[in-house]
Design a protein around this motif. Structure first.
Motif, PDB file in Angstrom:
ATOM      1  N   GLU A  75      34.840  -0.174  28.020  1.00 31.39           N
ATOM      2  CA  GLU A  75      33.843  -0.660  28.974  1.00 31.39           C
ATOM      3  C   GLU A  75      34.487  -1.261  30.214  1.00 31.39           C
ATOM      4  OE1 GLU A  75      31.350  -3.266  26.709  1.00 31.39           O
ATOM      5  OE2 GLU A  75      29.960  -1.655  26.158  1.00 31.39           O
ATOM      6  N   ASN A  76      35.726  -1.737  30.076  1.00 33.35           N
ATOM      7  CA  ASN A  76      36.442  -2.287  31.224  1.00 33.35           C
ATOM      8  C   ASN A  76      37.201  -1.214  31.996  1.00 33.35           C
ATOM      9  OD1 ASN A  76      35.628  -4.974  30.865  1.00 33.35           O
ATOM     10  ND2 ASN A  76      37.240  -5.341  29.351  1.00 33.35           N
ATOM     11  N   GLY A  77      37.003   0.051  31.617  1.00 32.56           N
ATOM     12  CA  GLY A  77      37.578   1.149  32.380  1.00 32.56           C
ATOM     13  C   GLY A  77      38.978   1.553  32.001  1.00 32.56           C
ATOM     14  N   GLN A  78      39.508   1.064  30.872  1.00 32.37           N
ATOM     15  CA  GLN A  78      40.851   1.466  30.454  1.00 32.37           C
ATOM     16  C   GLN A  78      40.848   2.957  30.110  1.00 32.37           C
ATOM     17  OE1 GLN A  78      43.014  -1.278  27.924  1.00 32.37           O
ATOM     18  NE2 GLN A  78      43.922   0.419  26.757  1.00 32.37           N
ATOM     19  N   GLU A  79      41.758   3.718  30.709  1.00 29.62           N
ATOM     20  CA  GLU A  79      41.706   5.169  30.598  1.00 29.62           C
ATOM     21  C   GLU A  79      42.228   5.689  29.267  1.00 29.62           C
ATOM     22  OE1 GLU A  79      43.795   6.727  33.923  1.00 29.62           O
ATOM     23  OE2 GLU A  79      42.378   5.943  35.410  1.00 29.62           O
ATOM     24  N   ARG A  80      43.194   5.019  28.663  1.00 31.08           N
ATOM     25  CA  ARG A  80      43.754   5.472  27.394  1.00 31.08           C
ATOM     26  C   ARG A  80      43.857   4.291  26.430  1.00 31.08           C
ATOM     27  NH1 ARG A  80      42.549   9.223  29.849  1.00 31.08           N
ATOM     28  NH2 ARG A  80      43.679  11.162  30.268  1.00 31.08           N
ATOM     29  N   CYS A  81      43.400   4.541  25.201  1.00 29.89           N
ATOM     30  CA  CYS A  81      43.449   3.521  24.154  1.00 29.89           C
ATOM     31  C   CYS A  81      44.094   4.132  22.917  1.00 29.89           C
ATOM     32  CB  CYS A  81      42.048   3.007  23.806  1.00 29.89           C
ATOM     33  SG  CYS A  81      41.077   2.438  25.220  1.00 29.89           S
ATOM     34  N   VAL A  82      44.588   3.286  22.033  1.00 28.34           N
ATOM     35  CA  VAL A  82      45.211   3.741  20.789  1.00 28.34           C
ATOM     36  C   VAL A  82      44.566   3.005  19.625  1.00 28.34           C
ATOM     37  CG1 VAL A  82      47.336   3.844  19.419  1.00 28.34           C
ATOM     38  CG2 VAL A  82      47.413   4.320  21.870  1.00 28.34           C
ATOM     39  N   LEU A  83      44.100   3.779  18.639  1.00 32.41           N
ATOM     40  CA  LEU A  83      43.566   3.216  17.404  1.00 32.41           C
ATOM     41  C   LEU A  83      44.503   3.597  16.270  1.00 32.41           C
ATOM     42  CD1 LEU A  83      41.435   1.889  15.580  1.00 32.41           C
ATOM     43  CD2 LEU A  83      40.194   4.066  15.569  1.00 32.41           C
ATOM     44  N   LEU A  84      45.167   2.600  15.709  1.00 29.58           N
ATOM     45  CA  LEU A  84      46.038   2.818  14.557  1.00 29.58           C
ATOM     46  C   LEU A  84      45.261   2.434  13.304  1.00 29.58           C
ATOM     47  CD1 LEU A  84      49.779   1.770  14.232  1.00 29.58           C
ATOM     48  CD2 LEU A  84      48.181   1.453  12.350  1.00 29.58           C
ATOM     49  N   GLY A  85      44.991   3.401  12.474  1.00 25.42           N
ATOM     50  CA  GLY A  85      44.249   3.137  11.241  1.00 25.42           C
ATOM     51  C   GLY A  85      44.929   3.786  10.057  1.00 25.42           C
ATOM     52  N   VAL A  86      45.280   2.989   9.057  1.00 24.54           N
ATOM     53  CA  VAL A  86      45.935   3.555   7.882  1.00 24.54           C
ATOM     54  C   VAL A  86      44.945   4.434   7.125  1.00 24.54           C
ATOM     55  CG1 VAL A  86      47.528   1.617   7.669  1.00 24.54           C
ATOM     56  CG2 VAL A  86      45.340   1.546   6.454  1.00 24.54           C
ATOM     57  N   THR A  87      45.468   5.259   6.253  1.00 24.68           N
ATOM     58  CA  THR A  87      44.620   6.152   5.471  1.00 24.68           C
ATOM     59  C   THR A  87      43.593   5.353   4.674  1.00 24.68           C
ATOM     60  OG1 THR A  87      46.421   7.726   5.270  1.00 24.68           O
ATOM     61  CG2 THR A  87      44.620   7.925   3.703  1.00 24.68           C
ATOM     62  N   GLY A  88      42.343   5.734   4.774  1.00 29.60           N
ATOM     63  CA  GLY A  88      41.286   5.064   4.025  1.00 29.60           C
ATOM     64  C   GLY A  88      40.720   3.832   4.696  1.00 29.60           C
ATOM     65  N   SER A  89      41.131   3.555   5.937  1.00 22.63           N
ATOM     66  CA  SER A  89      40.641   2.350   6.614  1.00 22.63           C
ATOM     67  C   SER A  89      39.313   2.579   7.320  1.00 22.63           C
ATOM     68  CB  SER A  89      41.685   1.857   7.625  1.00 22.63           C
ATOM     69  OG  SER A  89      41.943   2.852   8.605  1.00 22.63           O
ATOM     70  N   GLY A  90      38.831   3.819   7.363  1.00 22.46           N
ATOM     71  CA  GLY A  90      37.531   4.097   7.974  1.00 22.46           C
ATOM     72  C   GLY A  90      37.600   4.395   9.452  1.00 22.46           C
TER      73      GLY A  90
END
Length: 811
Positions: A75-90
């Motif tokens: 929403e603040n306009g950041q062009e690239r984000c990273v989501l690190l989620g371990v297996t099974g974290s949803g």
């Protein structure tokens, strides 16, 4: 009119201008307003047509913080984000919450069809009232045109199109241009060429109840959309007139439309069953899209032919100057034949090589693709062509795949062009380059349990962070720019250390279920097969499943065959097994029809099997891609959905990758355990509904569908291989479990006839009357199953086998 022109030929000059110079270059390829004329635009307002998330659970574990962080960044306009989620974290659940909150069109990219289908199924469950579509390559088999100069070998193009997936591609495009609430799950196919959105919509028919129009006028418009008129059975892409009724079957739909007329115009628009023609639903209005993806106006068509001829003449002169008569003869013969076919029937086999001429693009200009349809959708419904989101699942694999598509295509095309098989503009029919892809995507979330160096560097560049030494060798701008170093820095940090220092990463390492990362045990390679067999039998006694990963296809098949000889229901899984069959094998594992899958590199990202409690990795200490830190972490994660999850690493030493993967897994396990103790959480295995063997989703891929009364019908050609391997001869391939149920004894663990159907020429052992009766019952059930699955050849073979057994006593 003529008096307004002077005597110097201005009128003639204006009249002689090509259509492409007047209208075609002035139109906006992202303008959908004309296509939506007459639509109920108020109902298509994003504030009304919102994403509605349906879920039984609320976010838990690390999910709330990660979702909040991602939404804030986007929403603040950041062009690239990273989501690190371990297996099974949803991670998929978190994606769905982000989509609902942002309420903008979203493209979810996956690196293969199997995981794309899995993601599509989950998103359909989360957004049942919104448009969730599937867009992958529609080829069951594709051999591209190529020329091997060293062997002087020309390979012609061969392909087999899956009509069902082609239909789903149509549905994805049709949804994007007609409604704002679209989620499209796609493979890398989304970066390949399509017509501009406006061109696709330039030809359409919108009809509504009460509209004043004659039957003949509507029929004429359908013919202009390339629909073929028929007077017999109706198929996709055809229309039919019977009295005051027009039936039309769009390529994107399972069921045809019936448009009924009266004296005042259109009386009703009905969705009908294609067999019984029972009315399934009634519509107030219908938008009918073209039969083909690639449409062009007669003016543009003629202009394209002239442009092709001009290029051919220039290329022919070039070869003449160079004294290359063979190449000159080739290019003239092939191109003139294509031009003749285009003039006579409007199509030729290699028409995609002339896409630049038909699109009206300049040399080097990128082709239009699915991302342009997202921009058009965002522009029409949100007022901004950049108001859409891309989520790249398993980005550590997907991003390099996007970058590699162009170079592979270019290498093949250069050989064809150089040796006179194609015109130079054939190279402009290509996938996007990675810089073009990155420039087209306004906002993107990289999602992975093990983010790659490119994604992490891109995040650092976007947020202005200092670059760790371990990322200096990675290409900049998400693969679009150069790297700072040719090789990895000698003092590079480990991936684990970099993940702790880089800010702005949304992390999900604590699972809502309280599950811990699996236990890890390293064992020697001596006697590894017998040791593994003991562990597998222990899991089978507890009704659990196992995965085994090896390094080669041959070894995978040998291990699976050995386990079957030892009484274990096992199956191999590797790249030579087609997409649909892979899905059935995985579903069969969950049902318990098989207990072990032996694979190579397919037992990694996104494989969601909570029944798996044991993962065995052979040659874990080998150095290379299949046994680096990221690959080991991904494979270890396959056992993280079961509370009794355990991983066996068979190795005679410790590689740096092994040490890093074990260290990271144990550190996470300690933090997860501490969190469970602090919150009083008891770990529990993920509960996930078993897939229905032969359910609607699988049937859609296979080319069949289920009616309301449970009957099945063929709606498209079925894909898959004609030939097979030893597993298929054991009835372990696609379709073997399609109708498995509690009352069906045809699973491989119970079957007495698996080998007999392929060995009818050999002498069979003597059986008692009771054994023969049991075998006949089983064969009859399999025959009926094959017939219901429309596999009549297999049904006939089983019928003949039944006849042989019944007449054994007479001999």
């Amino acid at each position: 009119m003529a008096e307004q022109w002077d005597d110097e030929g201005a009128f003639e000059d204006e009249a002689d201008r090509l259509v492409g110079e007047v209208d075609l270059d002035e139109r906006n390829p992202f303008d959908l307003s004309k296509a939506l004329e007459g639509a109920a635009l108020d109902e298509l307002n994003p504030s009304v047509k919102r994403f509605e998330l349906h879920a039984e659970f609320t976010p838990g574990g690390d999910q709330p913080k990660a979702i909040e962080k991602l939404i804030s960044q986007l929403e603040n306009g950041q062009e690239r984000c990273v989501l690190l989620g371990v297996t099974g974290s949803g991670k998929t659940f978190a994606m769905a919450h982000v989509i609902q909150k942002l309420n903008i069109p979203t493209l979810i990219m996956s690196h293969n069809k199997t995981l794309a289908r899995q993601l599509h199924q989950e998103m359909v469950g989360y957004f049942p009232k919104n448009a969730v579509e599937y867009f992958v390559s529609h080829y069951d088999y594709y051999q591209p045109e190529a020329y091997l100069a060293k062997r002087d070998l020309y390979i012609d193009k061969e392909l087999s199109i899956n009509e069902r997936i082609e239909q789903e591609r149509f549905a994805a495009v049709a949804s994007l241009v007609t409604r704002p609430d679209c989620v499209v799950v796609s493979s890398v196919s989304c970066i390949y060429g399509l017509n501009p959105p406006e061109t696709f919509l330039e030809y359409h028919v919108r009809c509504a109840v009460g509209q004043v129009i004659e039957t003949s006028d509507l029929l004429r418009e359908l013919i202009e959309l390339q629909y073929r008129r028929t007077t017999t059975d109706l198929n996709r892409g055809e229309c039919r007139v019977r009295g005051e009724v027009i039936d039309v079957w769009m390529p994107s739909r399972d069921d045809p439309l019936r448009i009924v007329f009266d004296f005042d115009g259109i009386k009703s628009i009905q969705i009908c069953d294609p067999v019984t023609w029972d009315v399934l639903d009634e519509l107030d209005e219908a938008w009918i899209h073209p039969k083909e993806f690639f449409m062009t106006s007669p003016e543009r068509f003629e202009s394209a032919l002239e442009s092709i001829e001009t290029e051919l003449n220039a290329r022919s002169k070039f070869y003449a100057r160079e004294g290359r008569e063979l190449e000159r003869y080739r290019i003239e013969q092939r191109t003139e034949y294509d031009l003749e076919m285009l003039r006579e029937i409007g199509h030729c086999q290699a028409i995609e090589n002339y896409s630049l001429h038909f699109d009206g693009r300049e040399r080097g200009q990128r082709p239009y693709c699915l991302l342009d349809f997202f921009a058009a959708c965002a522009n029409q419904f949100h007022g901004n062509p950049e108001k859409f989101l891309v989520i790249m699942d398993e980005s550590h694999v997907s991003l390099p795949q996007v970058g590699g598509m162009y170079h592979g295509d270019r290498s093949r095309k250069e050989s064809l062009i150089e040796h006179g098989f194609r015109l130079p503009t054939a190279a402009d029919n290509r996938p996007l380059k990675i810089p073009e892809f990155q420039s087209l995507v306004p906002q993107m979330v990289y999602v992975s349990a093990t983010p790659g160096e490119r994604e992490l560097r891109h995040l650092c560049e976007i947020t202005g962070q200092s670059l760790p030494k371990g990322l200096e060798h990675a290409t900049s701008q998400g693969g679009a720019g150069p790297a700072d170093r040719d090789k990895k820095h000698p003092e590079a940090e480990s991936m684990y250390d970099m993940l702790q220092t880089i800010e702005g990463i949304a992390k999900m390492e604590l699972r809502p279920t309280g599950l811990l990362d699996p236990e890890i045990e390293v064992r020697p390679t001596a006697g590894q097969i017998n040791d593994l067999l003991t562990e597998i039998n222990a899991r089978i006694e507890r009704s659990q499943r196992c995965l085994v990963t090896v390094l080669t296809i041959k070894f995978a098949e040998e291990v699976a065959a050995y386990l079957n000889r030892m009484g274990v229901k096992a199956h191999h899984l590797h790249s030579e097994i087609d997409t649909i069959e892979r899905t059935e094998i995985i579903n069969a594992l969950r049902h318990g029809h098989i207990d072990v899958i032996v694979g190579i590199n397919l037992l990694r990202e996104g494989l969601d099997i909570p029944e798996v409690s044991l993962v065995a990795i052979f040659d874990a200490d080998r150095q290379g891609f299949l046994r680096n830190e990221r690959s080991l972490l991904q494979t270890i994660g396959r056992a993280a959905r079961n509370q009794e999850g355990k991983v066996l690493l068979y190795a005679d030493g410790f590689s740096p990758a092994m040490e890093a993967a074990i260290r990271q897994t144990l550190e996470r396990r300690q933090r997860q355990h501490a969190n469970n103790v602090a919150l009083g959480i008891t770990p529990r295995t993920i509960v996930k509904a078993l897939p229905v063997m032969g359910d609607t989703t699988d049937e859609l891929i296979a080319g069949t569908t289920t009616g309301g009364d449970g009957s099945r019908r063929l709606i498209a050609k079925k894909g898959g291989r004609k030939d097979g391997d030893w597993a298929q001869r054991l009835n372990l391939g696609a379709g073997s479990w399609a109708s498995a149920s509690e009352n069906n004894n045809s699973s491989i663990g119970k079957s007495n006839s698996q080998l007999e159907s392929s060995n009818t020429g050999q002498s069979q052992p003597e059986r008692s009357a009771s054994e023969r009766s049991e075998l006949l019952t089983e064969l009859r059930a399999e025959m009926e199953t094959a017939a219901k699955s429309l596999d009549f050849e297999q049904a006939a073979r089983l019928r003949d086998r039944i006849y042989e057994i019944e007449h054994m006593n007479e001999e």
